[in-house]
Design a protein around this motif. Structure first.
Motif, short mmCIF file in Angstrom:
data_model
loop_
_atom_site.label_atom_id
_atom_site.label_comp_id
_atom_site.label_asym_id
_atom_site.label_seq_id
_atom_site.Cartn_x
_atom_site.Cartn_y
_atom_site.Cartn_z
N PHE A 184 0.75 -1.11 -0.05
CA PHE A 184 -0.19 -0.07 -0.17
C PHE A 184 0.80 1.21 0.13
N TYR A 185 0.11 2.45 -0.29
CA TYR A 185 0.80 3.63 0.09
C TYR A 185 -0.13 4.64 0.20
N VAL A 186 0.31 5.91 1.04
CA VAL A 186 -0.39 6.95 1.34
C VAL A 186 0.30 8.03 0.58
N GLU A 187 -0.46 8.74 -0.32
CA GLU A 187 0.13 9.94 -0.98
C GLU A 187 -0.05 11.09 0.09
N VAL A 188 0.81 11.84 0.06
CA VAL A 188 0.67 13.03 0.88
C VAL A 188 -0.55 14.16 0.19
N PHE A 189 -1.40 14.29 1.35
CA PHE A 189 -2.97 14.96 1.23
C PHE A 189 -2.56 16.35 0.67
N ASP A 190 -3.10 16.78 -0.42
CA ASP A 190 -3.43 18.00 -0.60
C ASP A 190 -3.93 18.87 0.32
N ILE A 191 -3.91 20.02 0.28
CA ILE A 191 -4.60 21.09 1.27
C ILE A 191 -5.28 22.21 0.42
N LYS A 192 -6.64 22.27 0.39
CA LYS A 192 -7.45 23.16 -0.26
C LYS A 192 -8.03 24.34 0.45
N LEU A 222 -2.02 8.18 8.93
CA LEU A 222 -2.76 6.92 8.26
C LEU A 222 -1.67 5.95 7.87
N THR A 223 -0.55 6.11 7.40
CA THR A 223 0.26 5.30 6.90
C THR A 223 0.73 4.12 8.40
N GLU A 224 1.02 5.09 9.39
CA GLU A 224 1.09 4.24 10.61
C GLU A 224 0.19 3.22 11.13
N LYS A 225 -1.01 3.83 11.10
CA LYS A 225 -2.13 2.97 11.24
C LYS A 225 -2.19 1.71 10.53
N ILE A 226 -2.27 1.62 9.11
CA ILE A 226 -2.03 0.54 8.43
C ILE A 226 -0.84 -0.38 8.41
N GLN A 227 0.19 0.28 8.78
CA GLN A 227 1.32 -0.61 9.09
C GLN A 227 1.31 -1.39 10.47
N ARG A 228 0.61 -0.64 11.44
CA ARG A 228 0.30 -1.23 12.57
C ARG A 228 -0.65 -2.25 12.81
N LEU A 269 -0.27 -5.53 5.47
CA LEU A 269 0.30 -4.84 4.42
C LEU A 269 1.90 -3.99 4.39
N ASN A 270 2.29 -4.32 3.48
CA ASN A 270 3.83 -3.38 3.37
C ASN A 270 3.93 -2.22 2.75
N LEU A 271 4.35 -1.14 3.17
CA LEU A 271 4.52 0.14 2.55
C LEU A 271 5.47 -0.13 1.21
N SER A 272 4.93 0.60 0.31
CA SER A 272 5.76 0.62 -1.08
C SER A 272 5.20 1.74 -1.80
N ASP A 273 6.14 2.79 -2.39
CA ASP A 273 5.75 3.77 -3.19
C ASP A 273 6.14 3.18 -4.44
N ILE A 275 -8.52 14.90 16.46
CA ILE A 275 -9.14 14.66 15.19
C ILE A 275 -8.49 13.58 14.13
N TYR A 276 -7.08 13.87 14.08
CA TYR A 276 -6.58 12.96 13.38
C TYR A 276 -6.92 11.16 13.62
N ALA A 277 -6.82 11.16 14.80
CA ALA A 277 -6.92 9.82 15.46
C ALA A 277 -8.38 9.26 14.99
N GLN A 278 -9.22 10.08 14.98
CA GLN A 278 -10.93 9.43 14.54
C GLN A 278 -10.95 9.65 13.08
N LEU A 279 -10.28 10.55 12.36
CA LEU A 279 -10.33 10.33 10.89
C LEU A 279 -9.57 9.31 10.34
N VAL A 280 -8.65 8.98 10.80
CA VAL A 280 -7.56 7.81 10.51
C VAL A 280 -8.47 6.60 10.63
N GLU A 281 -9.14 6.52 11.87
CA GLU A 281 -9.91 5.29 12.29
C GLU A 281 -11.05 5.06 11.17
N ASP A 282 -11.69 6.24 11.12
CA ASP A 282 -12.66 5.92 10.02
C ASP A 282 -12.47 5.69 8.74
#
Length: 192
Positions: free
Chosen positions: A61-69, A85-91, A95-99, A176-183
């Motif tokens: 998996f890979y998580v792109e850097v999120f844009d800011i609008k 989000l990356t840390e949550k998926i790894q933990r 899945l293995n992180l790969s760009d 906020i990150y904790a809840q959004l990442v969980e969702d």
């Protein structure tokens, strides 16, 4: 193999049919053993661990850097959210992180960073402010042209009107990150 399993279950069932107090415990044990064997034999389409449900063909998996609008957001908010989000998926997944050509990926944009005052009830005054954050997430599969799903997630955290946002912003963002990442994680991997 299955015929032997059915015979064994019937044998145990018949043994405990006449012994009423222990029968319920034995039936429960039989059901658990049967489910375990069934799951072991027939792991056809999904891998499950810690409540996650991931296709066995998906390994990276890979998580792109999120844009800011939004103009008033901290400049690192997109990177910080992506890291969480990356840390949550790894933990919490296998899945293995790969760009480089990941099987699945996440990308998106932060669409709201706003402090609001919730409306007070009649005769009351507002004693807190609310930091609201929205993020639009696209969940992508390398073999699909369109996203698997695209969804807006939002969450907020309250703070006292006597506090300056900059003084409490780091703690609010962490909550906020904790809840959004969980969702996002639950939407992608648990089918909830």
């Amino acid at each position: 193999m299955i015929a032997k399993l059915v015979k064994f279950i019937n044998y145990i069932y018949n043994l405990c049919r006449n012994k009423k107090p222990l029968c319920f415990m034995k039936k429960g044990l039989i059901i658990l053993v049967t489910l375990f064997i069934y799951c072991s034999l027939f792991q056809a389409c999904k891998y499950s661990f810690k409540g996650t449900s991931i296709d066995p063909d998906v390994e990276t998996f890979y998580v792109e850097v999120f844009d800011i609008k939004v103009l008033n957001a901290p400049p690192t908010i997109g990177q910080d959210f992506s890291n969480e989000l990356t840390e949550k998926i790894q933990r919490e997944s296998r899945l293995n992180l790969s760009d480089i050509d990941p099987d699945i990926s996440f990308e998106g944009v932060l669409t709201r960073f706003e402090v609001t005052e919730p409306s007070p009830e009649a005769g009351e005054t507002v004693a807190f402010n609310r930091l609201n954050i929205n993020v639009k997430v696209d969940f992508l599969d390398k073999d699909e042209e369109d996203p698997i799903w695209s969804q807006q997630f939002s969450y907020f955290s309250d703070f006292s009107t006597s506090q300056n946002l900059l003084d409490v912003q780091d703690q609010l963002l962490e909550d906020i990150y904790a809840q959004l990442v969980e969702d996002v994680f639950n939407k992608a991997f648990t089918n909830w």
